[in-house]
Every structure is written in C-alpha cells, then in structure tokens.
Design an enzyme around this catalytic site. Structure first.
Site, short mmCIF file in Angstrom:
data_model
loop_
_atom_site.label_atom_id
_atom_site.label_comp_id
_atom_site.label_asym_id
_atom_site.label_seq_id
_atom_site.Cartn_x
_atom_site.Cartn_y
_atom_site.Cartn_z
CE1 TYR A 67 3.81 21.41 2.11
CE2 TYR A 67 5.97 22.23 2.74
CZ TYR A 67 5.19 21.43 1.94
OH TYR A 67 5.76 20.67 0.95
NE ARG A 75 -0.41 25.64 -1.14
CZ ARG A 75 0.18 26.80 -1.45
NH1 ARG A 75 1.45 27.00 -1.18
NH2 ARG A 75 -0.49 27.77 -2.01
N GLY A 92 -7.73 12.35 -11.42
CA GLY A 92 -7.01 13.61 -11.28
C GLY A 92 -5.55 13.52 -10.88
CB THR A 93 -2.96 11.45 -10.26
OG1 THR A 93 -1.53 11.37 -10.26
CG2 THR A 93 -3.55 10.09 -10.60
CB SER A 94 0.09 14.27 -14.13
OG SER A 94 1.04 14.33 -13.08
CG ASN A 108 -5.04 15.20 -3.54
OD1 ASN A 108 -4.10 15.22 -4.34
ND2 ASN A 108 -6.30 15.15 -3.92
CB VAL A 109 -0.97 17.07 1.78
CG1 VAL A 109 0.17 16.19 1.28
CG2 VAL A 109 -0.94 18.42 1.08
CG ASP A 110 -7.06 18.00 -0.13
OD1 ASP A 110 -7.74 17.01 0.21
OD2 ASP A 110 -6.85 18.27 -1.33
CG HIS A 122 2.58 12.17 -1.73
ND1 HIS A 122 2.27 12.57 -3.00
CD2 HIS A 122 3.28 11.01 -1.86
CE1 HIS A 122 2.75 11.69 -3.87
NE2 HIS A 122 3.36 10.73 -3.20
#
Ligand code: APR
Length: 234
Positions: free
Chosen positions: A53, A56, A175-177, A87-89, A104
């Site tokens: 992390y 990241r 943008g997510t699977s 997203n965690v950004d 998340h």
C-alpha cells in the site's frame, strides 16, 4: 435536478496510469491477492502488505485525474450526482466530485487494526507521511493499518450506496468488470424504469435488459454519454 448515481471501478483510473486488477497486466497478476488483500495475508506478513500500500500511495501522488473524472465532476452543474466507487484512489475528489462513497476504503487513510471503522482512529495521511511501517501505531495503541476493505471483510458503505439510489433517475457504470460483490449487485437495486449506461472498452457481463453500452474508454465514453445522451435530458 435529476439524480445520477455512478458506479466506478479500476477502469475509471486506467487512463490516469493506475493499473486495473484483472485482465492483461492486472495488479493481481503481479501481487497475489491472498497475500496483499486479505486479513490472513496481513496477519501472515504485515510488512509486505504495508509496503504494497505504500507503493500504491507513492504511485497515487504521481498521477492526475483524467478527462473522464473531470467530465463526471462537471456533471454536478446540471445534475445531482453521487459517485459510488470501488477505487481507493482520490482521483474523483481531486477532479472535483463532491459526493463520493468509497466502498473499498481509501488509500490515503489509515486506521486501527483493532477497530478499523472507529472514526476516532481513522487518519488521513499527508503526502509526506505515506510510508506506514510495522510499529506505527493508531491512537488506540494498535498497529496502523491501511483503511482498505480486504477480501473476506464486510463492506459497510454498501448501505450508503443503496440509500443513495433512492429517487435515482439515471445510473451509470464505468470501468468495472462487475466481478466483486456487493458492489456488482448494486445494479439490482436500480428500478427497471431507470436508464442504465455502461462505459467500458471491453465486454462486461451485465444481467439486466436494456443497458446502453458505450464500448469506449472512460474519457471518450464520458464525452459520448454527455453529447449523445445526457444533453437531451435535463
Ligand atoms: N476506461 C474504462 N474502463 C476500462 C479502461 C478504460 N480506459 N481500461 C480498462 N477498463 C475496464 C476493463 O475492461 C474492466 O472491465 O475496467 C474494468 C476493470 O476491472 P477490474 O480490474 O476487475 O476492476 P474492478 O471491477 O474495479 O475491481 C473490483 O476488485 O480486487 C478488487 O478491491 C478491488 O475494487 C477492486 C474490485
């Protein structure tokens, strides 16, 4: 004002230079997910997980929101917009989005290992203190841990995301699977009468009829969505 709820995933930040998780060159190919993103992995090797992390965070400081993030933030001048992100950004916030629910967790936050959700012990890191090491303690004396929801952990913010869907007029997926639950299940709470748009350059499996698929990257896809569809709705 019409209400828009947007669900975003790693593909939203891909054009900023942040890797997605699955697919070619996905992050989980390089780092085994059981090692770096589960409570068991953290217990087995905390310094490896903290360093994952830290890396990241270093990367996050070097990237910028892309056109897609900015166009999404710009929608707030005409719509009531809530972004629900996996997203965690912090690129949505840095682009100007004001209502962001992080399902998340958040990369720039750390928390208590004992009580991760106790607000008293959640701390936002500044750019000069992004390196968290074994021995760095939260205010309750426990090891500081990343404020990240790992696999196998509860996702309490899903309740806020579901609540945000009350009275939604337009739902957008970018943008997510749609592989990870409960995030992927959010679509099931969207009433059938609500139009759903999906932006992704690759095929995504959606179990719902009538989704308008825009098969483009986030920036180009947002432009198409705004010019081709949203400009006709106010
Ligand atoms: N623009 C939009 N979408 C893109 C782009 C782009 N430029 N490039 C790739 N994508 C799409 C891919 O086609 C894929 O559908 O982004 C999606 C990324 O999927 P994943 O890597 O599975 O990411 P995500 O769905 O966000 O993962 C969910 O899994 O590992 C966990 O916690 C992690 O939040 C993450 C969750």
């Amino acid at each position: 004002m019409k209400k828009i709820v947007v669900l975003t995933g790693a593909g939203m930040s891909a054009e900023s230079g942040i890797s997605t998780f699955r697919g070619a060159n996905g992050l989980w190919d390089e780092y085994p997910v059981e090692q770096v993103a589960t409570p068991e992995g953290y217990r087995a090797n905390p310094s490896l997980v903290l360093e994952f992390y830290n890396t990241r965070r270093r990367q996050l400081l070097e990237v910028e929101p892309n056109e897609g993030h900015k166009l999404l933030a710009g929608l707030e001048s005409e719509f009531d917009v809530t972004v629900v992100t996996q997203n965690v950004d912090n690129l949505h916030e840095r682009a100007g989005s004001t209502k962001v629910i992080h399902l998340h967790g958040e990369l720039m936050k750390v928390c208590s290992s004992r009580e991760p959700y106790n607000e008293k012990y959640i701390k936002t890191l500044t750019p000069d203190e992004i390196e968290v090491k074994v021995g760095d303690l939260a205010a309750d004396g426990s090891q500081l841990r990343p404020f990240i929801v790992w696999f196998g952990e509860a996702v309490p913010k899903i309740e806020d995301a579901i609540a945000a869907l009350a009275g939604v007029d337009i739902f957008i997926i970018i943008g997510t699977s749609l592989n990870v639950y409960p995030a992927a299940g959010l679509l099931n709470y969207v009433p059938a009468s609500v139009p759903v748009y999906l932006i992704d350059p690759n095929e995504v499996n959606v179990t719902r009829q009538g989704v308008t698929v825009i098969r483009k990257g986030a920036s180009e896809g947002m432009r198409t969505l705004i010019d081709g569809y949203l400009s006709k709705i106010k």
